[in-house]
Design a protein around this motif. Structure first.
Motif, PDB file in Angstrom:
ATOM      1  N   PRO A  39       1.460  -1.207  -0.019  1.00  0.00           N
ATOM      2  CA  PRO A  39      -0.312   0.206  -0.368  1.00  0.00           C
ATOM      3  C   PRO A  39       0.663   1.293  -0.153  1.00  0.00           C
ATOM      4  CG  PRO A  39      -0.999  -1.228   1.244  1.00  0.00           C
ATOM      5  CD  PRO A  39       0.299  -1.768   1.319  1.00  0.00           C
TER       6      PRO A  39
ATOM      7  N   SER B  63       0.593   3.902   1.601  1.00  0.00           N
ATOM      8  CA  SER B  63       0.486   4.481   2.970  1.00  0.00           C
ATOM      9  C   SER B  63       1.743   3.391   3.379  1.00  0.00           C
ATOM     10  CB  SER B  63      -1.045   3.960   3.700  1.00  0.00           C
ATOM     11  OG  SER B  63      -0.970   2.935   3.781  1.00  0.00           O
TER      12      SER B  63
ATOM     13  N   TRP C 282       4.421   2.632   2.194  1.00  0.00           N
ATOM     14  CA  TRP C 282       5.748   3.523   1.532  1.00  0.00           C
ATOM     15  C   TRP C 282       5.967   4.826   2.281  1.00  0.00           C
ATOM     16  CZ3 TRP C 282       9.203   0.076  -0.890  1.00  0.00           C
ATOM     17  CH2 TRP C 282       7.951  -0.614  -1.623  1.00  0.00           C
ATOM     18  N   GLU C 283       4.797   5.074   2.175  1.00  0.00           N
ATOM     19  CA  GLU C 283       4.806   6.688   3.499  1.00  0.00           C
ATOM     20  C   GLU C 283       5.736   6.487   4.884  1.00  0.00           C
ATOM     21  OE1 GLU C 283       1.500  10.045   1.389  1.00  0.00           O
ATOM     22  OE2 GLU C 283       1.059   8.059   2.404  1.00  0.00           O
ATOM     23  N   ALA C 284       5.129   5.437   5.041  1.00  0.00           N
ATOM     24  CA  ALA C 284       5.357   4.762   6.066  1.00  0.00           C
ATOM     25  C   ALA C 284       7.296   4.489   6.625  1.00  0.00           C
ATOM     26  CB  ALA C 284       4.943   3.839   7.135  1.00  0.00           C
TER      27      ALA C 284
ATOM     28  N   ARG D  24       8.065  10.330   0.037  1.00  0.00           N
ATOM     29  CA  ARG D  24       7.229  11.222  -0.509  1.00  0.00           C
ATOM     30  C   ARG D  24       7.020  11.207  -2.334  1.00  0.00           C
ATOM     31  NH1 ARG D  24       6.473   9.768   3.855  1.00  0.00           N
ATOM     32  NH2 ARG D  24       6.860  10.344   6.408  1.00  0.00           N
TER      33      ARG D  24
ATOM     34  N   THR E   7       1.213  15.367  -2.770  1.00  0.00           N
ATOM     35  CA  THR E   7       1.410  14.221  -2.245  1.00  0.00           C
ATOM     36  C   THR E   7       0.715  12.986  -3.218  1.00  0.00           C
ATOM     37  OG1 THR E   7      -0.946  14.514  -2.268  1.00  0.00           O
ATOM     38  CG2 THR E   7       0.254  15.840  -0.562  1.00  0.00           C
TER      39      THR E   7
ATOM     40  N   PRO F  85      -3.491   6.397  -1.297  1.00  0.00           N
ATOM     41  CA  PRO F  85      -3.098   5.642  -0.182  1.00  0.00           C
ATOM     42  C   PRO F  85      -3.116   4.780   0.422  1.00  0.00           C
ATOM     43  CG  PRO F  85      -4.844   6.879   1.321  1.00  0.00           C
ATOM     44  CD  PRO F  85      -4.675   7.436  -0.288  1.00  0.00           C
ATOM     45  N   ASN F  86      -4.489   4.302   0.041  1.00  0.00           N
ATOM     46  CA  ASN F  86      -4.805   2.589  -0.111  1.00  0.00           C
ATOM     47  C   ASN F  86      -4.393   1.364  -1.517  1.00  0.00           C
ATOM     48  OD1 ASN F  86      -5.994   2.809   2.431  1.00  0.00           O
ATOM     49  ND2 ASN F  86      -8.048   3.770   1.834  1.00  0.00           N
TER      50      ASN F  86
END
Length: 392
Positions: A255, A257, A259-261, A265, A270, A274-275
Motif C-alpha cells: 500500500p 500508505s 511506503w509513506e511510513a 514521498r 502528495t 493511499p490504499n
C-alpha cells in the motif's frame, strides 16, 4: 504496439487442421505454401488466399531491424532524453488541444488519460508523421518464418488475412513498422481485428489517416487489458537512504500508505490513493531517479515489453499532464552491452531465467540481479554494476 520483445522459438507444431506443418524456418517458399494450406483449412476461399499471399516475399531488412535494437540497452535517463524533446512536448500539447473532443470521448468511454495516448502516439509515429516504410505482409510472414518468435507472428499473418477478406488490408501497399504494426499508434493486425473502432463515424476504420479511429482504438486496447479509469500510473518520488531495497521493483508492491511510513514521498505534492498497491521503481538503482508505479503502469507492458520504453512513455505522459522534469540524481555507472551479456551468462549459470543473453536489462534480468545482490549482501536495488559483475 509490439508485445513481443521477449524471444522464443519452436520448430514444429500442429496446424489448424491437425496435420503436421512447418511452423518456422526451412524453405521460405514452402513455408508460404504451408500458410496457404492452413488458410484453406481455416475456411478461406482460393481467390482470397491467392490475392493475399501471391505477393508475399522474404524481407531481410525486417530481420536486420529486429536484431538491431541497441537503443534498449541504454539506461533510463539517457533513453528518455533521446525520446523526449521540447518539440515533442509542444506538439503533444498542440495535439491535445486540436483533438480535445476526441480525448474527451476517450476519457468518457474508457477512462484512459490523454497523456498516455499522446505519449504512445509521440513515440510510435511522432504523432502520425512517420508510420513506417516496411511492407506489412512481408514483415509479418518473414518474422513468422524466422524461428525467434513464430508463436507471436504466425497468428498475426492470419489476422492480416482476415482484414484482407473484409476489404480492410492491401497486401501490396499497406506499410508500417518492421514488426507489422500499422497506423498512428501502431497496432498489430490481431488487435485491429478485435479492438479497432470507427471513431469518426465515417463507416471505415482508418488507423493511418484518422486520429479519432487510432486514438479510440488504442484506448479500447488499454481498457481491454485492464486499465483502471481515472487512476494514476506513475508518480515521481523521493526515497530515504535506509529503504529496504529488496522491497523495491515492479514485482513487489504494498500500500502507498506503507511506503509513506517508510519515508517515501511525492517529489511534488502528495501521493494519491493511499490504499492502492504500488511499487517503488528505481530504473538506475538507489542513487538514480525514483518513481512510484500504480496498477495502471503494469498494463502498459502489454503495449511494449521493454521496461525502459514503458517507463519512459509513462513518465512522458506525466510531463504532458504537467509534471516537471525528473531528478536524475547521481546513479552508479551501468554496464556496457558486452558486460550485460557477460552478466546474463553468469546469472543463467546460477539458474536464473533472464530471457536470453540479449544485453538488455529487462524485468527478468532485474529480478535475477536483485536476488544475487541479496545473496552477496549487496544493496538489492536490481541495478547491475561492475561490482556485482566482478563479485559473480
Amino acid at each position: 504496439m509490439w508485445r513481443g520483445i521477449v524471444a522464443g522459438c519452436f520448430a514444429l507444431g500442429l496446424s489448424a487442421g491437425g496435420a503436421w506443418a512447418q511452423q518456422c524456418g526451412g524453405s521460405f517458399d514452402q513455408f508460404v505454401q504451408d500458410l496457404r494450406a492452413e488458410a484453406a483449412q481455416r475456411g478461406y476461399d482460393r481467390a482470397t488466399i491467392d490475392g493475399f499471399f501471391q505477393h508475399a516475399d522474404f524481407d531481410q531488412r525486417t530481420l536486420d531491424a529486429d536484431r538491431r535494437q541497441g537503443v534498449f540497452t541504454l539506461p533510463f535517463t539517457e533513453f528518455s532524453r533521446r525520446l523526449i524533446s521540447q518539440n515533442r512536448i509542444d506538439n503533444g500539447r498542440r495535439n491535445a488541444e486540436r483533438h480535445s473532443a476526441i480525448f474527451d470521448e476517450v476519457e468518457r468511454r474508457f477512462g484512459v488519460s490523454r497523456g498516455i495516448l499522446l505519449s504512445f502516439w509521440a513515440f510510435e509515429t511522432d504523432y502520425g508523421a512517420f508510420q513506417g516504410d516496411f511492407n506489412t505482409l512481408d514483415s509479418l510472414v518473414t518474422l513468422a518464418h524466422d524461428c525467434r518468435r513464430p508463436e507471436l507472428f504466425r497468428p498475426e499473418v492470419f489476422a492480416a488475412l482476415e482484414l484482407f477478406a473484409r476489404g480492410d488490408f492491401d497486401p501490396v501497399n499497406t506499410q508500417g513498422a518492421w514488426a507489422g504494426e500499422i497506423g498512428m499508434v501502431q497496432m498489430l493486425p490481431e488487435d485491429i481485428v478485435t479492438h479497432a473502432i470507427d471513431g469518426d463515424g465515417d463507416g471505415r476504420i482508418s488507423l493511418q489517416t484518422s486520429a479519432a479511429d487510432a486514438l479510440l482504438s488504442g484506448a479500447n486496447i488499454l481498457s481491454s487489458l485492464g486499465w483502471r479509469a481515472g487512476e494514476p500510473w506513475l508518480v515521481e518520488i523521493t526515497i530515504p537512504d535506509d529503504l529496504d531495497w529488496y522491497e523495491t521493483g515492479i514485482h513487489s508492491a504494498k500500500p502507498v500508505s506503507a511506503w509513506e511510513a517508510d519515508g517515501v514521498r511525492a517529489r511534488n505534492g502528495t501521493l494519491p490513493m493511499p490504499n492502492a498497491a504500488a511499487s517503488v521503481i528505481l530504473p538506475e538503482g538507489r542513487f538514480g531517479p525514483a518513481f512510484l508505479a500504480y496498477p495502471n503502469f503494469s498494463v502498459l507492458f502489454e503495449w511494449n515489453q521493454s521496461f525502459t520504453y514503458v517507463l519512459t512513455a509513462a513518465y512522458f505522459a506525466t510531463r504532458l499532464d504537467g509534471a516537471p522534469v525528473f531528478d536524475a540524481r547521481n546513479p552508479e555507472p551501468g554496464l556496457s552491452r558486452d558486460e550485460m551479456q557477460a552478466l546474463q551468462r553468469k546469472l543463467e549459470a546460477r539458474g536464473h531465467d533472464v530471457g536470453g543473453t540479449t544485453g538488455i536489462l529487462g524485468a527478468r534480468t532485474r529480478a535475477a540481479v536483485r536476488a544475487e545482490q541479496r545473496k552477496l549482501g549487496l544493496p538489492a536495488d536490481a541495478w547491475p554494476t561492475r561490482a556485482l559483475l566482478n563479485a559473480l
